[in-house]
Write a protein that holds these residues in place. Structure first.
Motif, PDB file in Angstrom:
ATOM      1  N   ASP A 190       0.832  -1.210   0.000  1.00  0.00           N
ATOM      2  CA  ASP A 190       0.000   0.000   0.000  1.00  0.00           C
ATOM      3  C   ASP A 190       0.865   1.257   0.000  1.00  0.00           C
ATOM      4  OD1 ASP A 190      -2.230  -1.613   0.024  1.00  0.00           O
ATOM      5  OD2 ASP A 190      -2.612  -1.366   2.178  1.00  0.00           O
ATOM      6  N   ASP A 191       1.957   1.241   0.766  1.00  0.00           N
ATOM      7  CA  ASP A 191       2.880   2.378   0.791  1.00  0.00           C
ATOM      8  C   ASP A 191       3.498   2.609  -0.590  1.00  0.00           C
ATOM      9  OD1 ASP A 191       2.388   2.839   3.467  1.00  0.00           O
ATOM     10  OD2 ASP A 191       4.211   1.820   4.162  1.00  0.00           O
ATOM     11  N   MET A 192       3.904   1.523  -1.249  1.00  0.00           N
ATOM     12  CA  MET A 192       4.496   1.662  -2.580  1.00  0.00           C
ATOM     13  C   MET A 192       3.476   2.202  -3.580  1.00  0.00           C
ATOM     14  SD  MET A 192       7.065  -1.588  -3.017  1.00  0.00           S
ATOM     15  CE  MET A 192       6.082  -2.822  -2.183  1.00  0.00           C
ATOM     16  N   ALA A 193       2.236   1.739  -3.472  1.00  0.00           N
ATOM     17  CA  ALA A 193       1.178   2.221  -4.366  1.00  0.00           C
ATOM     18  C   ALA A 193       0.935   3.711  -4.151  1.00  0.00           C
ATOM     19  CB  ALA A 193      -0.104   1.429  -4.139  1.00  0.00           C
ATOM     20  N   ARG A 194       0.931   4.152  -2.892  1.00  0.00           N
ATOM     21  CA  ARG A 194       0.757   5.580  -2.611  1.00  0.00           C
ATOM     22  C   ARG A 194       1.885   6.417  -3.210  1.00  0.00           C
ATOM     23  NH1 ARG A 194      -1.643   3.762   1.988  1.00  0.00           N
ATOM     24  NH2 ARG A 194       0.246   3.596   3.238  1.00  0.00           N
ATOM     25  N   ARG A 195       3.064   5.840  -3.290  1.00  0.00           N
ATOM     26  CA  ARG A 195       4.220   6.566  -3.872  1.00  0.00           C
ATOM     27  C   ARG A 195       4.189   6.552  -5.398  1.00  0.00           C
ATOM     28  NH1 ARG A 195       9.892   6.245  -1.457  1.00  0.00           N
ATOM     29  NH2 ARG A 195       9.881   8.023  -2.820  1.00  0.00           N
ATOM     30  N   GLY A 196       3.315   5.723  -5.987  1.00  0.00           N
ATOM     31  CA  GLY A 196       3.188   5.722  -7.446  1.00  0.00           C
ATOM     32  C   GLY A 196       3.508   4.411  -8.130  1.00  0.00           C
ATOM     33  N   ALA A 197       3.877   3.391  -7.378  1.00  0.00           N
ATOM     34  CA  ALA A 197       4.172   2.091  -7.995  1.00  0.00           C
ATOM     35  C   ALA A 197       2.877   1.372  -8.360  1.00  0.00           C
ATOM     36  CB  ALA A 197       4.993   1.226  -7.041  1.00  0.00           C
ATOM     37  N   GLU A 198       2.928   0.666  -9.458  1.00  0.00           N
ATOM     38  CA  GLU A 198       1.836  -0.236  -9.833  1.00  0.00           C
ATOM     39  C   GLU A 198       2.101  -1.551  -9.102  1.00  0.00           C
ATOM     40  OE1 GLU A 198       0.395  -2.774 -13.736  1.00  0.00           O
ATOM     41  OE2 GLU A 198       1.866  -1.172 -13.989  1.00  0.00           O
ATOM     42  N   ILE A 199       1.125  -2.056  -8.390  1.00  0.00           N
ATOM     43  CA  ILE A 199       1.308  -3.268  -7.598  1.00  0.00           C
ATOM     44  C   ILE A 199       0.795  -4.470  -8.382  1.00  0.00           C
ATOM     45  CG2 ILE A 199       0.765  -4.436  -5.418  1.00  0.00           C
ATOM     46  CD1 ILE A 199       2.501  -1.867  -5.178  1.00  0.00           C
ATOM     47  N   PHE A 200       1.630  -5.504  -8.441  1.00  0.00           N
ATOM     48  CA  PHE A 200       1.240  -6.773  -9.053  1.00  0.00           C
ATOM     49  C   PHE A 200       1.351  -7.843  -7.974  1.00  0.00           C
ATOM     50  CE2 PHE A 200       1.856 -10.812 -11.077  1.00  0.00           C
ATOM     51  CZ  PHE A 200       0.968 -10.784 -12.137  1.00  0.00           C
ATOM     52  N   VAL A 201       0.251  -8.507  -7.678  1.00  0.00           N
ATOM     53  CA  VAL A 201       0.239  -9.567  -6.669  1.00  0.00           C
ATOM     54  C   VAL A 201       0.328 -10.902  -7.387  1.00  0.00           C
ATOM     55  CG1 VAL A 201      -1.050 -10.648  -4.792  1.00  0.00           C
ATOM     56  CG2 VAL A 201      -1.149  -8.162  -5.100  1.00  0.00           C
ATOM     57  N   GLY A 202       1.322 -11.706  -7.007  1.00  0.00           N
ATOM     58  CA  GLY A 202       1.473 -13.000  -7.657  1.00  0.00           C
ATOM     59  C   GLY A 202       2.465 -13.902  -6.944  1.00  0.00           C
ATOM     60  N   ASN A 203       2.691 -15.031  -7.575  1.00  0.00           N
ATOM     61  CA  ASN A 203       3.581 -16.061  -7.050  1.00  0.00           C
ATOM     62  C   ASN A 203       4.803 -16.125  -7.961  1.00  0.00           C
ATOM     63  OD1 ASN A 203       4.897 -18.471  -6.438  1.00  0.00           O
ATOM     64  ND2 ASN A 203       3.003 -19.627  -6.188  1.00  0.00           N
ATOM     65  N   LEU A 204       5.993 -15.901  -7.403  1.00  0.00           N
ATOM     66  CA  LEU A 204       7.217 -15.914  -8.208  1.00  0.00           C
ATOM     67  C   LEU A 204       7.554 -17.296  -8.762  1.00  0.00           C
ATOM     68  CD1 LEU A 204       9.580 -13.513  -6.232  1.00  0.00           C
ATOM     69  CD2 LEU A 204       8.559 -13.146  -8.483  1.00  0.00           C
ATOM     70  N   ASN A 205       6.904 -18.331  -8.277  1.00  0.00           N
ATOM     71  CA  ASN A 205       7.147 -19.677  -8.798  1.00  0.00           C
ATOM     72  C   ASN A 205       6.075 -20.110  -9.793  1.00  0.00           C
ATOM     73  OD1 ASN A 205       9.600 -20.397  -7.421  1.00  0.00           O
ATOM     74  ND2 ASN A 205       8.391 -20.354  -5.553  1.00  0.00           N
ATOM     75  N   ASP A 206       5.269 -19.161 -10.257  1.00  0.00           N
ATOM     76  CA  ASP A 206       4.222 -19.446 -11.235  1.00  0.00           C
ATOM     77  C   ASP A 206       4.559 -18.704 -12.531  1.00  0.00           C
ATOM     78  OD1 ASP A 206       1.861 -19.419 -12.825  1.00  0.00           O
ATOM     79  OD2 ASP A 206       0.609 -19.628 -11.040  1.00  0.00           O
ATOM     80  N   PHE A 207       4.884 -19.456 -13.568  1.00  0.00           N
ATOM     81  CA  PHE A 207       5.288 -18.864 -14.837  1.00  0.00           C
ATOM     82  C   PHE A 207       4.215 -17.932 -15.396  1.00  0.00           C
ATOM     83  CE2 PHE A 207       5.891 -19.022 -19.494  1.00  0.00           C
ATOM     84  CZ  PHE A 207       7.174 -18.489 -19.552  1.00  0.00           C
ATOM     85  N   ARG A 208       2.947 -18.296 -15.201  1.00  0.00           N
ATOM     86  CA  ARG A 208       1.856 -17.441 -15.704  1.00  0.00           C
ATOM     87  C   ARG A 208       1.888 -16.071 -15.024  1.00  0.00           C
ATOM     88  NH1 ARG A 208      -2.467 -21.677 -14.027  1.00  0.00           N
ATOM     89  NH2 ARG A 208      -0.997 -21.515 -12.328  1.00  0.00           N
ATOM     90  N   ASP A 209       2.128 -16.049 -13.715  1.00  0.00           N
ATOM     91  CA  ASP A 209       2.213 -14.763 -13.011  1.00  0.00           C
ATOM     92  C   ASP A 209       3.403 -13.947 -13.498  1.00  0.00           C
ATOM     93  OD1 ASP A 209      -0.055 -15.323 -11.550  1.00  0.00           O
ATOM     94  OD2 ASP A 209       1.000 -15.740  -9.670  1.00  0.00           O
ATOM     95  N   LEU A 210       4.526 -14.617 -13.706  1.00  0.00           N
ATOM     96  CA  LEU A 210       5.712 -13.899 -14.187  1.00  0.00           C
ATOM     97  C   LEU A 210       5.465 -13.292 -15.566  1.00  0.00           C
ATOM     98  CD1 LEU A 210       8.471 -16.365 -12.994  1.00  0.00           C
ATOM     99  CD2 LEU A 210       8.115 -14.034 -12.160  1.00  0.00           C
ATOM    100  N   THR A 211       4.847 -14.043 -16.465  1.00  0.00           N
ATOM    101  CA  THR A 211       4.600 -13.505 -17.810  1.00  0.00           C
ATOM    102  C   THR A 211       3.591 -12.361 -17.762  1.00  0.00           C
ATOM    103  OG1 THR A 211       2.992 -15.250 -18.293  1.00  0.00           O
ATOM    104  CG2 THR A 211       5.244 -15.611 -19.035  1.00  0.00           C
TER     105      THR A 211
END
Length: 162
Positions: free
Chosen positions: A41-62
């Motif tokens: 939430d702090d990063m989003a307030r600063r302007g980052a786009e947040i992506f929620v996912g699993n780093l071990n899931d190729f679909r999330d990475l793509t």
């Protein structure tokens, strides 16, 4: 226009600081996090786009790399590090990134007593095979310092030999 940059493990210590520095420099940043919480939430307030996912899931990475030109991959310091880093390399190739920065450890080598350090060595070498992505290996020596500070405690607990 500055390239959009994906930062993985963005809620961690290194990731959060990286996101802040990139945002301060004017880069559009997509922050890959495991779950939404105070840090994201702090990063989003600063302007980052947040992506929620699993780093071990190729679909999330793509999906996370869609529309991204560069990425800074901070693999979780956990089991499956090699698997995760190779998935990131495959996704980076598929996305045709301009550049992929891979954070590693100090002195990765095939003979290192730490499995994680050996896996970093393997990942660093295999990542060189990505044909269309510029790969930058970041092997900062400062990470050895906190590890060395823990050695007296881990010895007392019986985790490390004397």
């Amino acid at each position: 226009m500055l390239p959009r940059i994906l930062v993985t493990s963005a809620a961690g210590h290194i990731g959060r600081h990286t996101v802040e520095l990139l945002l301060d420099a004017g880069f559009p940043v997509r922050a890959f996090v495991r779950c939404k919480e105070v840090r994201s939430d702090d990063m989003a307030r600063r302007g980052a786009e947040i992506f929620v996912g699993n780093l071990n899931d190729f679909r999330d990475l793509t999906r996370a790399l869609d529309g991204v030109e560069r990425a800074f991959h901070i693999p979780p310091f956990a089991s499956h590090l090699l698997h995760n880093t190779m998935l990131m390399c495959l996704a980076a190739q598929e996305a045709r990134l301009d550049a992929l920065v891979l954070l590693s450890v100090f002195n990765p080598s095939p003979e290192h007593p730490s499995l994680i350090s050996r896996e970093h060595w393997i990942a660093n070498n295999i990542a060189r095979w990505i044909p269309d992505v510029g790969v930058i290996h970041l092997n900062p020596g400062i990470f050895a310092f906190p590890y060395l500070l823990t050695m007296p405690v881990t010895r007392r607990l019986g985790v490390l030999p004397c």
